[in-house]
Design a protein around this motif. Structure first.
Motif, PDB file in Angstrom:
ATOM      1  N   ALA A  44       0.823  -1.080  -0.275  1.00 18.36           N
ATOM      2  CA  ALA A  44       0.434   0.147  -0.159  1.00 18.36           C
ATOM      3  C   ALA A  44       0.933   1.381  -0.451  1.00 18.36           C
ATOM      4  N   LEU A  45       0.080   1.902  -1.220  1.00 19.18           N
ATOM      5  CA  LEU A  45       1.240   3.143  -1.320  1.00 19.18           C
ATOM      6  C   LEU A  45       0.519   4.840  -0.798  1.00 19.18           C
ATOM      7  N   THR A  46       0.970   5.335  -0.443  1.00 19.60           N
ATOM      8  CA  THR A  46       0.137   7.025  -0.967  1.00 19.60           C
ATOM      9  C   THR A  46       0.082   7.574  -1.681  1.00 19.60           C
ATOM     10  N   GLY A  47      -0.646   8.078  -2.438  1.00 21.78           N
ATOM     11  CA  GLY A  47      -0.666   8.779  -3.799  1.00 21.78           C
ATOM     12  C   GLY A  47      -1.529   7.660  -4.664  1.00 21.78           C
ATOM     13  N   HIS A  48      -0.908   6.660  -4.432  1.00 28.30           N
ATOM     14  CA  HIS A  48      -0.853   4.966  -5.750  1.00 28.30           C
ATOM     15  C   HIS A  48      -2.856   4.620  -6.363  1.00 28.30           C
ATOM     16  N   SER A  49      -2.351   4.658  -7.705  1.00 28.59           N
ATOM     17  CA  SER A  49      -3.549   3.506  -7.524  1.00 28.59           C
ATOM     18  C   SER A  49      -3.441   2.838  -8.795  1.00 28.59           C
ATOM     19  N   VAL A  50      -5.214   3.219  -9.016  1.00 29.18           N
ATOM     20  CA  VAL A  50      -5.265   1.770 -10.676  1.00 29.18           C
ATOM     21  C   VAL A  50      -4.984   2.084 -11.627  1.00 29.18           C
ATOM     22  N   TYR A  51      -5.442   3.631 -12.030  1.00 30.35           N
ATOM     23  CA  TYR A  51      -5.645   3.470 -13.171  1.00 30.35           C
ATOM     24  C   TYR A  51      -4.446   4.201 -13.685  1.00 30.35           C
ATOM     25  N   ARG A  52      -4.181   5.765 -12.736  1.00 30.17           N
ATOM     26  CA  ARG A  52      -3.765   6.972 -12.485  1.00 30.17           C
ATOM     27  C   ARG A  52      -3.679   7.270 -10.820  1.00 30.17           C
ATOM     28  N   ASN A  53      -2.030   7.125 -10.987  1.00 31.27           N
ATOM     29  CA  ASN A  53      -1.540   7.794  -9.942  1.00 31.27           C
ATOM     30  C   ASN A  53      -1.960  10.048  -9.360  1.00 31.27           C
ATOM     31  N   CYS A  54      -2.219   9.891  -8.230  1.00 27.48           N
ATOM     32  CA  CYS A  54      -2.483  11.489  -7.781  1.00 27.48           C
ATOM     33  C   CYS A  54      -1.867  11.958  -8.363  1.00 27.48           C
ATOM     34  N   CYS A  55      -0.321  11.852  -8.407  1.00 33.10           N
ATOM     35  CA  CYS A  55       0.735  12.617  -8.645  1.00 33.10           C
ATOM     36  C   CYS A  55       1.862  12.461  -9.465  1.00 33.10           C
ATOM     37  N   GLY A  56       2.522  13.287  -9.709  1.00 34.62           N
ATOM     38  CA  GLY A  56       4.279  12.579 -10.335  1.00 34.62           C
ATOM     39  C   GLY A  56       3.820  12.639 -11.585  1.00 34.62           C
ATOM     40  N   ASP A  57       5.003  11.756 -12.524  1.00 35.61           N
ATOM     41  CA  ASP A  57       4.662  11.442 -13.988  1.00 35.61           C
ATOM     42  C   ASP A  57       3.172  10.776 -14.908  1.00 35.61           C
ATOM     43  N   PRO A  58       2.176  11.130 -15.441  1.00 31.77           N
ATOM     44  CA  PRO A  58       1.824  10.309 -15.808  1.00 31.77           C
ATOM     45  C   PRO A  58       2.073   8.789 -16.199  1.00 31.77           C
ATOM     46  N   SER A  59       3.990   8.502 -16.196  1.00 27.87           N
ATOM     47  CA  SER A  59       3.799   7.047 -16.680  1.00 27.87           C
ATOM     48  C   SER A  59       4.452   6.628 -15.582  1.00 27.87           C
ATOM     49  N   ASP A  60       4.633   7.304 -14.492  1.00 24.42           N
ATOM     50  CA  ASP A  60       4.448   6.243 -12.642  1.00 24.42           C
ATOM     51  C   ASP A  60       3.847   5.157 -12.731  1.00 24.42           C
ATOM     52  N   GLN A  61       4.553   4.099 -12.560  1.00 16.24           N
ATOM     53  CA  GLN A  61       3.819   2.927 -12.229  1.00 16.24           C
ATOM     54  C   GLN A  61       2.926   3.301 -10.944  1.00 16.24           C
ATOM     55  N   THR A  62       1.947   2.085 -11.773  1.00 19.86           N
ATOM     56  CA  THR A  62       0.391   2.257 -10.371  1.00 19.86           C
ATOM     57  C   THR A  62       0.846   1.480  -9.826  1.00 19.86           C
ATOM     58  N   MET A  63      -0.465   1.036  -8.976  1.00 26.41           N
ATOM     59  CA  MET A  63      -0.204  -0.045  -7.936  1.00 26.41           C
ATOM     60  C   MET A  63      -0.308  -1.580  -8.474  1.00 26.41           C
ATOM     61  N   VAL A  64      -0.881  -1.559  -9.779  1.00 25.49           N
ATOM     62  CA  VAL A  64      -0.949  -3.441 -10.878  1.00 25.49           C
ATOM     63  C   VAL A  64       0.953  -3.490 -10.822  1.00 25.49           C
ATOM     64  N   ASN A  65       1.140  -2.790 -11.074  1.00 23.93           N
ATOM     65  CA  ASN A  65       2.325  -3.532 -11.047  1.00 23.93           C
ATOM     66  C   ASN A  65       3.476  -3.242  -9.801  1.00 23.93           C
ATOM     67  N   LEU A  66       3.664  -1.888  -9.385  1.00 20.43           N
ATOM     68  CA  LEU A  66       4.024  -1.860  -7.905  1.00 20.43           C
ATOM     69  C   LEU A  66       3.920  -2.705  -6.851  1.00 20.43           C
ATOM     70  N   SER A  67       2.388  -3.594  -7.322  1.00 22.38           N
ATOM     71  CA  SER A  67       2.576  -4.515  -6.454  1.00 22.38           C
ATOM     72  C   SER A  67       2.539  -5.961  -6.227  1.00 22.38           C
ATOM     73  N   ARG A  68       3.720  -6.048  -7.955  1.00 19.10           N
ATOM     74  CA  ARG A  68       4.610  -7.697  -7.725  1.00 19.10           C
ATOM     75  C   ARG A  68       5.473  -7.285  -7.098  1.00 19.10           C
ATOM     76  N   ARG A  69       6.317  -6.268  -6.613  1.00 19.21           N
ATOM     77  CA  ARG A  69       7.647  -6.121  -6.204  1.00 19.21           C
ATOM     78  C   ARG A  69       7.878  -6.211  -4.852  1.00 19.21           C
ATOM     79  N   ILE A  70       9.253  -6.906  -4.539  1.00 15.27           N
ATOM     80  CA  ILE A  70       9.997  -7.270  -3.241  1.00 15.27           C
ATOM     81  C   ILE A  70       9.916  -5.684  -2.399  1.00 15.27           C
ATOM     82  N   ILE A  71      10.456  -4.820  -2.814  1.00 15.42           N
ATOM     83  CA  ILE A  71      11.217  -3.926  -2.469  1.00 15.42           C
ATOM     84  C   ILE A  71      10.582  -2.816  -3.368  1.00 15.42           C
ATOM     85  N   ALA A  72       9.289  -1.299  -2.656  1.00  9.34           N
ATOM     86  CA  ALA A  72       8.680  -0.856  -3.700  1.00  9.34           C
ATOM     87  C   ALA A  72       9.020  -0.347  -4.620  1.00  9.34           C
ATOM     88  N   GLY A  73      10.359   0.242  -4.762  1.00  8.69           N
ATOM     89  CA  GLY A  73      10.406   1.004  -5.694  1.00  8.69           C
ATOM     90  C   GLY A  73      11.593   0.133  -6.266  1.00  8.69           C
TER      91      GLY A  73
END
Length: 451
Positions: free
Chosen positions: A205-234
């Protein structure tokens, strides 16, 4: 010739120093929950809030941990320490370098104790980098002046949580002080659910992140769809092996942070399509089309996406014939935290609103005794291992010297890929594995001198 008193104290120190144990983080006597990256040297690295390490000690009065952090501001990171399911005491990370932190002291050595170290900080909240910085905390070892036994048993029930700031427990704390408006995952509704059902949980779970497009940052930033696959969030290079954790159910809280981008019917359809595709992907990840999935909205009302989440659930059920995806509305729980987030009370209310549906769907009973109780804030953290207020005491210096003299040079432990001698004195600032052993020895010798 040494006096009988000095000889007796030296013998006492030798016995005290010989009783301690240093346990690598990767030991089978540490029970882990959540995602961690294991190194060849036995250390464990992690960044997701909710990662926990549990262990059992006996004949012990102290337990400590040796860790380091490469977060940009490591002092934002915070742990909770639970002893025998008592209230959780805060431990703040003090810096980036390797350091030994006292987790608990003053334990009764006549009985065994269960210790849980719970990482409670959303990694994005440490630097507010929306692209998610590749940073982590690494634990090398746990140290006690007693011994480690078999850990608490593995929890058989498994739950996966994927979500945003409310699921992470961000902005939960409104009390004045250093943690004002910061997060604490251990008080979140997701954590309370895990405690109630006594489930082994993995939370992404990450603040500002979502499924379609995150609240902030670059539009190309990864959403939770891909981030949720990681061992380390970044860290996109280390993807979690889903076969290592197959959940009995998945809980989603996504959509709130998409709201600012939903401005017309095209974007509404894109959001619903993306959400439905993610639901389908989760069943593929976990190799079961019957995976129960709970799709949450609230507690904060979000008119732009709340109904769209419901539409996505209905569309998924219609397209795939599944009756295992469930819509749950948490709107109504109090937003008693900061920035329109639930606080301690709001998370408890959200928990109460969710357990009924989950119990019915999963056929699980729960127990309120499994839900940790938070201490009032502010709290007194355990003292640093150097115990500065004692440093000028003649009795304390004598006790330290006695323990130093009694420490045999043959006591060596391998840590971090190098062989190092177990410390023979109380380390400055508590640095160096085994500082708790030396501190405990010195405190007991001091007590003997002043008795």
């Amino acid at each position: 010739m040494a006096s009988p008193i000095v000889a007796a104290l030296s013998l006492l120190a030798t016995l005290l120093l010989s009783e301690g144990e240093i346990l690598p983080a990767s030991s089978a006597r540490v029970r882990w929950q959540g995602r961690a990256l294991w190194a060849e040297n036995g250390s464990a690295s992690f960044s997701w809030a909710g990662v926990q390490a549990s262990m059992t000690v006996r004949n012990a009065t102290t337990v400590s941990v040796r860790l380091m952090s490469d977060f940009k501001d490591p002092t934002i990171s915070m742990f909770r320490v639970f002893v025998d399911n008592g209230p959780g005491v805060k431990i703040h990370v003090r810096g980036a370098e390797w350091e030994e932190y006292m987790l608990v002291s003053g334990l009764s050595s006549s009985s065994a104790h269960n210790i849980t170290l719970w990482y409670a900080t959303d990694p994005v909240s440490t630097d507010w980098e929306w692209s998610v910085t590749n940073q982590r905390i690494t634990i090398e070892s746990f140290i006690t002046d007693g011994g480690f036994e078999s850990p608490p048993p593995v929890r058989q029930r498994r739950l996966e949580f994927i979500g945003d700031s409310s699921m992470a427990g961000d902005h939960i704390d409104t009390a004045a002080g250093v943690d004002h408006c910061r997060g604490d995952h251990s008080g979140s509704y997701s954590a309370l659910i895990c405690g109630y059902f006594q489930a082994n949980c993995s939370t992404m779970a990450l603040t500002g992140h979502s499924v379609y497009r995150n609240c902030c940052g670059d539009p190309s930033d990864q959403t939770m769809v891909n981030l949720s696959r990681r061992i380390i969030a970044g860290d996109g290079s280390a993807v979690f092996d889903d076969s290592q954790f197959v959940p009995d159910a998945t809980v989603l809280h996504l959509g709130t942070n998409d709201a600012r981008w939903i401005k017309d019917e095209v974007e509404e359809k894109d959001f619903v399509s993306t959400y439905v595709n993610f639901l389908r992907e989760l069943t593929v990840r976990h190799a079961t089309s019957n995976l129960p999935i709970f799709c949450l909205i609230g507690p904060k009302p979000v008119p732009e996406t709340d109904q769209l989440v419901r539409d996505a659930v209905d569309q998924y059920v219609s397209r795939f014939g599944s009756r295992n995806v469930h819509f749950v509305n948490l709107t109504g729980a109090e937003l008693d935290g900061c920035h329109d987030h639930p606080g301690w009370k709001g998370h408890r209310q959200a928990f109460d609103m969710l357990i009924g549906t989950m119990s019915e769907v999963l056929g699980w009973n729960g127990t309120s005794s499994g839900v940790h109780q938070m201490l009032p804030i502010p709290e007194q953290e355990p003292e640093p291992l150097n115990i500065a207020q004692r440093s000028n005491s003649r009795v304390w210096l004598i006790a330290v010297s006695v323990c130093a003299a009694a420490s045999p040079p043959s006591r060596r432990k391998r840590h971090g890929g190098r062989v190092r001698a177990a410390p023979s004195t109380v380390p400055e600032g508590g640095r160096g594995a085994g500082g708790a052993l030396a501190s405990s020895c010195a405190m007991k010798v001091e007590a003997a001198l002043t008795a």
